[in-house]
Each structure stands twice: as C-alpha cells, then as structure tokens.
Design a protein around this motif. Structure first.
Motif, short mmCIF file in Angstrom:
data_model
loop_
_atom_site.label_atom_id
_atom_site.label_comp_id
_atom_site.label_asym_id
_atom_site.label_seq_id
_atom_site.Cartn_x
_atom_site.Cartn_y
_atom_site.Cartn_z
N ALA A 38 130.89 14.41 55.81
CA ALA A 38 131.77 15.22 54.98
C ALA A 38 132.82 15.94 55.82
O ALA A 38 133.98 16.07 55.41
CB ALA A 38 130.96 16.23 54.17
N THR A 42 136.85 15.69 55.72
CA THR A 42 137.73 16.87 55.66
C THR A 42 138.80 16.78 56.75
O THR A 42 139.97 17.11 56.49
CB THR A 42 136.90 18.15 55.82
OG1 THR A 42 135.91 18.19 54.80
CG2 THR A 42 137.76 19.39 55.71
N THR A 106 134.60 22.74 51.45
CA THR A 106 133.85 22.49 50.23
C THR A 106 132.89 21.32 50.37
O THR A 106 131.73 21.40 49.94
CB THR A 106 134.82 22.21 49.07
OG1 THR A 106 135.73 23.29 48.97
CG2 THR A 106 134.08 22.07 47.76
N PHE A 107 133.33 20.21 50.95
CA PHE A 107 132.48 19.03 51.05
C PHE A 107 131.28 19.30 51.95
O PHE A 107 130.17 18.86 51.66
CB PHE A 107 133.27 17.84 51.57
CG PHE A 107 134.36 17.39 50.64
CD1 PHE A 107 134.05 16.96 49.36
CD2 PHE A 107 135.68 17.40 51.03
CE1 PHE A 107 135.04 16.57 48.49
CE2 PHE A 107 136.67 17.01 50.18
CZ PHE A 107 136.35 16.58 48.90
#
Length: 134
Positions: A38, A42, A106-107
């Motif tokens: 993730a 990003t 967020t991820f």
C-alpha cells in the motif's frame, strides 16, 4: 534403559505453545507486508502527481515514505512478537501501527488497523512470567 509398563504407552509430553501470541504475530506480519504494498502504491500516486505538477504531491510522497518506514517496523515487530516472552513487542507493534496509520496515508492505515489487532493479540496472549529476583 527399560521403562515401566505404565510409562511406555503415554504420549510424549509437549511444551505448551501460546497460539494467541503466535497468531497475533502472524497477523501483524501479514498486515505489514500488505502495508508495504500500500505504501508503494502511495509513492506511485505521489510520483505521478508530481509528474503532473499537482498541488500537494510532495505531501503524498512523504506519506508514502512514512508508510514504508512503519510497514517495515510492523513486519519486524510482528516477527519478534511471535516468540517473545514479554509484552513489549506486542505493545510496540500497537504503537507502530498507530503511528503508521497517522503518518502513512489512507491505504496504509487500512492495514495498520489489522496490525493493531495483531499487536493486541500478541500482547494479550503473552504468558505472565515470574518476576526476576535480583
């Protein structure tokens, strides 16, 4: 050496394993691996945004590097907490997951919630040891 008849048919004595602690470490380890992916995503999004000279792209890249850092720490602490004899690695895993959720974007935060649960399980599953005598 010949064992008495009563001892021959007994199953071997196994050392009790703490499965809650091990499962917490495994959950933290898996969450850290997915959080690395993730964080790379990003970084990719931040790089594309910087290529188009979008506003705030450097912030997204910074969040990606924060996610990479805390994801690797989560992997290490998840592995350490599987065989730890104290509650410290599980507690550090929870602290690392909170910091990774705040500083990773967020991820990464989605997987840091899973890492927090793994740290909680690793902390709860640790056996209470006798205090050290000096």
């Amino acid at each position: 050496m010949v064992l008495p008849q009563s001892k021959r048919n007994q199953p071997p004595i196994r050392r009790e394993e703490n499965s809650i602690q091990k499962s917490g470490g495994i959950i933290g380890l898996v969450a850290g691996i997915f959080a690395v992916l993730a964080a790379v995503f990003t970084l990719f999004i931040g790089g594309v945004a910087a290529g188009f000279e979008a506003e705030g792209a450097s912030t997204v890249v910074g969040l990606g590097w924060g996610g990479i850092l805390f994801s690797f720490l989560t992997i290490v602490l998840g592995a350490v907490s599987m065989g730890a004899r104290s509650k410290v690695p599980g507690a550090l895993l929870m602290v690392c997951s909170i910091a990774g959720a705040v500083l990773g974007g967020t991820f990464v935060a989605v997987f840091m919630v899973l890492a927090f649960i793994g740290g909680l399980l690793a902390t709860i599953g640790t056996k209470k040891s006798a205090p050290a005598v000096a």
